[in-house]
Design an enzyme around this catalytic site. Sequence first.
Site, PDB file in Angstrom:
ATOM      1  N   CYS A  47      40.381  32.845  40.445  1.00  0.00           N
ATOM      2  CA  CYS A  47      40.230  34.294  40.585  1.00  0.00           C
ATOM      3  C   CYS A  47      40.645  34.727  41.988  1.00  0.00           C
ATOM      4  O   CYS A  47      40.077  34.256  42.975  1.00  0.00           O
ATOM      5  CB  CYS A  47      38.772  34.672  40.320  1.00  0.00           C
ATOM      6  SG  CYS A  47      38.346  36.365  40.764  1.00  0.00           S
ATOM      7  N   TRP A  90      33.517  32.549  32.478  1.00  0.00           N
ATOM      8  CA  TRP A  90      33.431  31.387  33.370  1.00  0.00           C
ATOM      9  C   TRP A  90      32.219  30.520  33.049  1.00  0.00           C
ATOM     10  O   TRP A  90      31.107  31.037  32.888  1.00  0.00           O
ATOM     11  CB  TRP A  90      33.317  31.858  34.812  1.00  0.00           C
ATOM     12  CG  TRP A  90      34.391  32.773  35.296  1.00  0.00           C
ATOM     13  CD1 TRP A  90      34.271  34.112  35.592  1.00  0.00           C
ATOM     14  CD2 TRP A  90      35.761  32.431  35.579  1.00  0.00           C
ATOM     15  NE1 TRP A  90      35.467  34.611  36.033  1.00  0.00           N
ATOM     16  CE2 TRP A  90      36.400  33.613  36.046  1.00  0.00           C
ATOM     17  CE3 TRP A  90      36.499  31.252  35.481  1.00  0.00           C
ATOM     18  CZ2 TRP A  90      37.740  33.638  36.407  1.00  0.00           C
ATOM     19  CZ3 TRP A  90      37.839  31.284  35.845  1.00  0.00           C
ATOM     20  CH2 TRP A  90      38.446  32.457  36.308  1.00  0.00           C
ATOM     21  N   THR A 141      31.637  38.844  36.318  1.00  0.00           N
ATOM     22  CA  THR A 141      32.779  38.484  37.148  1.00  0.00           C
ATOM     23  C   THR A 141      32.380  37.618  38.341  1.00  0.00           C
ATOM     24  O   THR A 141      31.213  37.519  38.703  1.00  0.00           O
ATOM     25  CB  THR A 141      33.443  39.761  37.676  1.00  0.00           C
ATOM     26  OG1 THR A 141      32.458  40.531  38.395  1.00  0.00           O
ATOM     27  CG2 THR A 141      34.000  40.598  36.537  1.00  0.00           C
ATOM     28  N   SER A 158      34.129  41.980  45.674  1.00  0.00           N
ATOM     29  CA  SER A 158      34.751  41.071  46.641  1.00  0.00           C
ATOM     30  C   SER A 158      35.033  41.737  47.977  1.00  0.00           C
ATOM     31  O   SER A 158      34.905  41.104  49.038  1.00  0.00           O
ATOM     32  CB  SER A 158      36.041  40.486  46.063  1.00  0.00           C
ATOM     33  OG  SER A 158      36.981  41.494  45.779  1.00  0.00           O
ATOM     34  N   TYR A 206      47.803  42.937  37.068  1.00  0.00           N
ATOM     35  CA  TYR A 206      46.911  42.962  35.903  1.00  0.00           C
ATOM     36  C   TYR A 206      47.239  44.141  34.996  1.00  0.00           C
ATOM     37  O   TYR A 206      47.189  44.029  33.769  1.00  0.00           O
ATOM     38  CB  TYR A 206      45.447  43.032  36.360  1.00  0.00           C
ATOM     39  CG  TYR A 206      44.912  41.725  36.867  1.00  0.00           C
ATOM     40  CD1 TYR A 206      44.267  40.832  36.017  1.00  0.00           C
ATOM     41  CD2 TYR A 206      45.063  41.354  38.201  1.00  0.00           C
ATOM     42  CE1 TYR A 206      43.785  39.619  36.472  1.00  0.00           C
ATOM     43  CE2 TYR A 206      44.593  40.147  38.672  1.00  0.00           C
ATOM     44  CZ  TYR A 206      43.949  39.275  37.805  1.00  0.00           C
ATOM     45  OH  TYR A 206      43.490  38.070  38.258  1.00  0.00           O
TER      46      TYR A 206
END
Length: 338
Positions: A47, A90, A141, A158, A206
């Site tokens: 990622c 994940w 995520t 992030s 994306y």
Amino acid sequence: MATAVDHTDTKGAFMRKQSKHRHVISQDNKEYPPESGRYHLHIALACPWANGALAVMKLKGLDDAISYSVVHPTWQKTRPDDDSDEHRGWVYKSPGDSPLSNSLGYGSFDCDDLLSPDELTKAKSIREVYNMCGDEEGPFTTPILYDKKTNTIVNNESTDIMKMINNEFNEFAKNPDLDLYPEDLQKELQELNDDLVYPKVNNGVYRSGFAKSQEAYNTAVNEVFESLEILEEKLSKARYLGGDRFTWLDLRLFMTLVRFDPVYITYFKTNKKRVVDYPNLLGFVRDVYSMPEIKDVISIKHIKTHYFTSHPTLNHYAIIPTYDGPDLTVPSGRENMK
């Protein structure tokens, strides 16, 4: 329950879901003050967003202050015992565990030594971490910045996490003088990010790859390559986006570009040109990759395995193409640029 590939509007354009855990670690926050050994990062090396957060931690020299775990790159059912639950995401595995297949049963993808299971919560998936913290809706995520003291999610955005790691842990850092967010460049860099790097490159790939209409794809892919031309020109005149100083925005751009040739030109159909066709972008990627802390967190294997094996609607049989992109170890020659 939807995964990222399903998040599109009525015109088939990819719409990224917003992060919703946005607490802040700071000296002024009694709930989440900076402490060594208190916080943990949940990371997917594939990622780009999580990869960037881990890179900041490594660059600052905070390995002893912030722990982290690493998921397997191939998405799996996150509730394997519930046939009615279709969510894929994940999952944690240990090195040497049995190989995984894609959700249709194709392929065999090993559990390598880069995997690091979640020894704190013993969660078997990223979704389970969210669920333990009271979030049943997601999106589930990475990265997650997790508080081991209160067993809560501090933040899953992030950009917030990178800034906190840069600013708030200097008393524990081996490289406290490294500042990826220089105040005098912040306005310029934020505008470049908001206008171009994030919407048209980081997220643009994306928007191209997950588009569900020709119109949405055409808009996104054209913006990707218009932006790469601008960045190619900008990086012909300076070593980094902010001049001679490496910053957070260089890291964000790098994390997309390092994935571009091995994955995006094929998987996301951003194939008008490759990074190797842009001399300055290629040199930039090699320059950033030459930093030992950056090289340490980049796994082309994990990157390729994730994208090509996790979305059966885009790659039914989970075949991983052979091309790994350009040789990143070639000297860039950019160290004398200003």
